[in-house]
Design a protein around this motif. Structure first.
Motif, PDB file in Angstrom:
ATOM      1  N   UNK A 102       0.427  -8.156   5.141  1.00 57.49           N
ATOM      2  CA  UNK A 102      -0.739  -9.050   5.141  1.00 57.49           C
ATOM      3  C   UNK A 102      -0.386 -10.441   4.599  1.00 57.49           C
ATOM      4  N   UNK A 103      -1.090 -11.448   5.087  1.00 55.97           N
ATOM      5  CA  UNK A 103      -0.906 -12.818   4.600  1.00 55.97           C
ATOM      6  C   UNK A 103      -1.209 -12.877   3.106  1.00 55.97           C
ATOM      7  N   UNK A 104      -0.452 -13.688   2.378  1.00 54.80           N
ATOM      8  CA  UNK A 104      -0.676 -13.878   0.955  1.00 54.80           C
ATOM      9  C   UNK A 104       0.150 -12.978   0.060  1.00 54.80           C
ATOM     10  N   UNK A 105       0.890 -12.029   0.624  1.00 58.24           N
ATOM     11  CA  UNK A 105       1.706 -11.114  -0.185  1.00 58.24           C
ATOM     12  C   UNK A 105       3.087 -11.721  -0.465  1.00 58.24           C
ATOM     13  N   UNK A 106       3.735 -12.253   0.569  1.00 58.13           N
ATOM     14  CA  UNK A 106       5.082 -12.806   0.439  1.00 58.13           C
ATOM     15  C   UNK A 106       5.028 -14.314   0.215  1.00 58.13           C
ATOM     16  N   UNK A 107       6.039 -14.823  -0.495  1.00 57.57           N
ATOM     17  CA  UNK A 107       6.139 -16.257  -0.777  1.00 57.57           C
ATOM     18  C   UNK A 107       7.424 -16.810  -0.181  1.00 57.57           C
ATOM     19  N   UNK A 108       7.402 -18.052   0.333  1.00 59.59           N
ATOM     20  CA  UNK A 108       8.617 -18.652   0.898  1.00 59.59           C
ATOM     21  C   UNK A 108       9.728 -18.736  -0.150  1.00 59.59           C
ATOM     22  N   UNK A 109      10.957 -18.441   0.258  1.00 60.95           N
ATOM     23  CA  UNK A 109      12.113 -18.548  -0.615  1.00 60.95           C
ATOM     24  C   UNK A 109      12.317 -17.386  -1.568  1.00 60.95           C
ATOM     25  N   UNK A 110      11.484 -16.383  -1.539  1.00 60.69           N
ATOM     26  CA  UNK A 110      11.636 -15.240  -2.434  1.00 60.69           C
ATOM     27  C   UNK A 110      12.449 -14.130  -1.774  1.00 60.69           C
ATOM     28  N   UNK A 111      13.092 -13.327  -2.637  1.00 60.39           N
ATOM     29  CA  UNK A 111      13.867 -12.172  -2.187  1.00 60.39           C
ATOM     30  C   UNK A 111      13.052 -10.914  -2.432  1.00 60.39           C
ATOM     31  N   UNK A 112      13.128  -9.976  -1.494  1.00 57.82           N
ATOM     32  CA  UNK A 112      12.331  -8.752  -1.568  1.00 57.82           C
ATOM     33  C   UNK A 112      13.172  -7.542  -1.220  1.00 57.82           C
ATOM     34  N   UNK A 113      12.713  -6.391  -1.650  1.00 59.36           N
ATOM     35  CA  UNK A 113      13.217  -5.137  -1.105  1.00 59.36           C
ATOM     36  C   UNK A 113      12.018  -4.229  -0.856  1.00 59.36           C
ATOM     37  N   UNK A 114      12.195  -3.287   0.056  1.00 59.47           N
ATOM     38  CA  UNK A 114      11.090  -2.395   0.396  1.00 59.47           C
ATOM     39  C   UNK A 114      11.616  -1.004   0.694  1.00 59.47           C
ATOM     40  N   UNK A 115      10.711  -0.045   0.601  1.00 59.63           N
ATOM     41  CA  UNK A 115      11.044   1.341   0.905  1.00 59.63           C
ATOM     42  C   UNK A 115       9.791   2.052   1.396  1.00 59.63           C
ATOM     43  N   UNK A 116       9.986   3.258   1.868  1.00 61.93           N
ATOM     44  CA  UNK A 116       8.891   4.102   2.351  1.00 61.93           C
ATOM     45  C   UNK A 116       8.954   5.422   1.595  1.00 61.93           C
ATOM     46  N   UNK A 117       7.804   5.906   1.149  1.00 58.56           N
ATOM     47  CA  UNK A 117       7.709   7.213   0.504  1.00 58.56           C
ATOM     48  C   UNK A 117       6.812   8.110   1.337  1.00 58.56           C
ATOM     49  N   UNK A 118       7.290   9.295   1.626  1.00 63.32           N
ATOM     50  CA  UNK A 118       6.494  10.271   2.364  1.00 63.32           C
ATOM     51  C   UNK A 118       6.226  11.474   1.467  1.00 63.32           C
ATOM     52  N   UNK A 119       5.003  11.951   1.496  1.00 65.44           N
ATOM     53  CA  UNK A 119       4.602  13.068   0.645  1.00 65.44           C
ATOM     54  C   UNK A 119       4.233  14.268   1.508  1.00 65.44           C
ATOM     55  N   UNK A 120       4.751  15.403   1.124  1.00 63.96           N
ATOM     56  CA  UNK A 120       4.432  16.675   1.756  1.00 63.96           C
ATOM     57  C   UNK A 120       3.461  17.423   0.840  1.00 63.96           C
ATOM     58  N   UNK A 121       2.496  18.094   1.409  1.00 65.53           N
ATOM     59  CA  UNK A 121       1.501  18.889   0.678  1.00 65.53           C
ATOM     60  C   UNK A 121       0.838  18.075  -0.435  1.00 65.53           C
ATOM     61  N   UNK A 122       0.298  16.877  -0.099  1.00 61.96           N
ATOM     62  CA  UNK A 122      -0.294  16.040  -1.155  1.00 61.96           C
ATOM     63  C   UNK A 122      -1.468  16.726  -1.841  1.00 61.96           C
ATOM     64  N   UNK A 123      -1.526  16.567  -3.161  1.00 59.80           N
ATOM     65  CA  UNK A 123      -2.622  17.128  -3.936  1.00 59.80           C
ATOM     66  C   UNK A 123      -2.457  18.581  -4.323  1.00 59.80           C
TER      67      UNK A 123
END
Length: 144
Positions: A102-123
């Motif tokens: 979404x707009x407004x999350x990232x800033x120009x010139x910044x460094x980021x990392x990302x990942x994905x988490x998947x959950x089995x049998x949540x709750x």
């Protein structure tokens, strides 16, 4: 005869225990999500020319979350600097195989990392969360 039978059973038990596979952890039965891009496995990573990139991944499990972290100096709180574990700037529960940041999350010139988490049998008592590897990217200084 009874002694021979007992001895034979002991030998079979010992040999069977020595050759049996080790018990696997519950989480070993599930696969981890895979992230496709953008990014590379080393920081600062790929430069993206937009502040709303499309993050692509292959989610698995019943619940999937995308997490984005800002690695740029000066953006961490004191607690995050001390613990060396920055909190995510975005956690988004997703469906499908991509997320447009979404707009407004990232800033120009910044460094980021990302990942994905998947959950089995949540709750449930058997809940298990698996994480993908990390991908690193940088927002171009003139990114919009």
């Amino acid at each position: 005869m009874k002694r021979l039978l007992t001895g034979l059973l002991m030998v079979l038990f010992i040999v069977g225990a020595a050759t049996a596979p080790a018990f696997a952890n519950w989480s070993d039965y599930f696969e981890a999500p895979v992230i496709v891009g953008p990014g590379t496995d080393k920081a600062p990573g790929q430069v993206v020319d937009t502040l709303t990139p499309e993050l692509q991944y292959n989610g698995v499990g019943q619940r999937t979350d995308v997490l984005i972290y800002d690695d740029s100096a000066g953006t961490l709180t004191l607690a995050e600097q001390v613990s060396k574990r920055p909190g995510p700037i975005l956690v988004c529960r997703v469906q499908g195989s991509s997320l447009k940041v979404p707009a407004g999350v990232l800033l120009p010139g910044h460094n980021y990392h990302w990942c994905v988490e998947s959950t089995y049998a949540p709750g449930s008592k058997s809940e298990c969360t698996k994480s993908s590897t990390l991908l690193y990217f940088s927002a171009a200084r003139d990114a919009k």
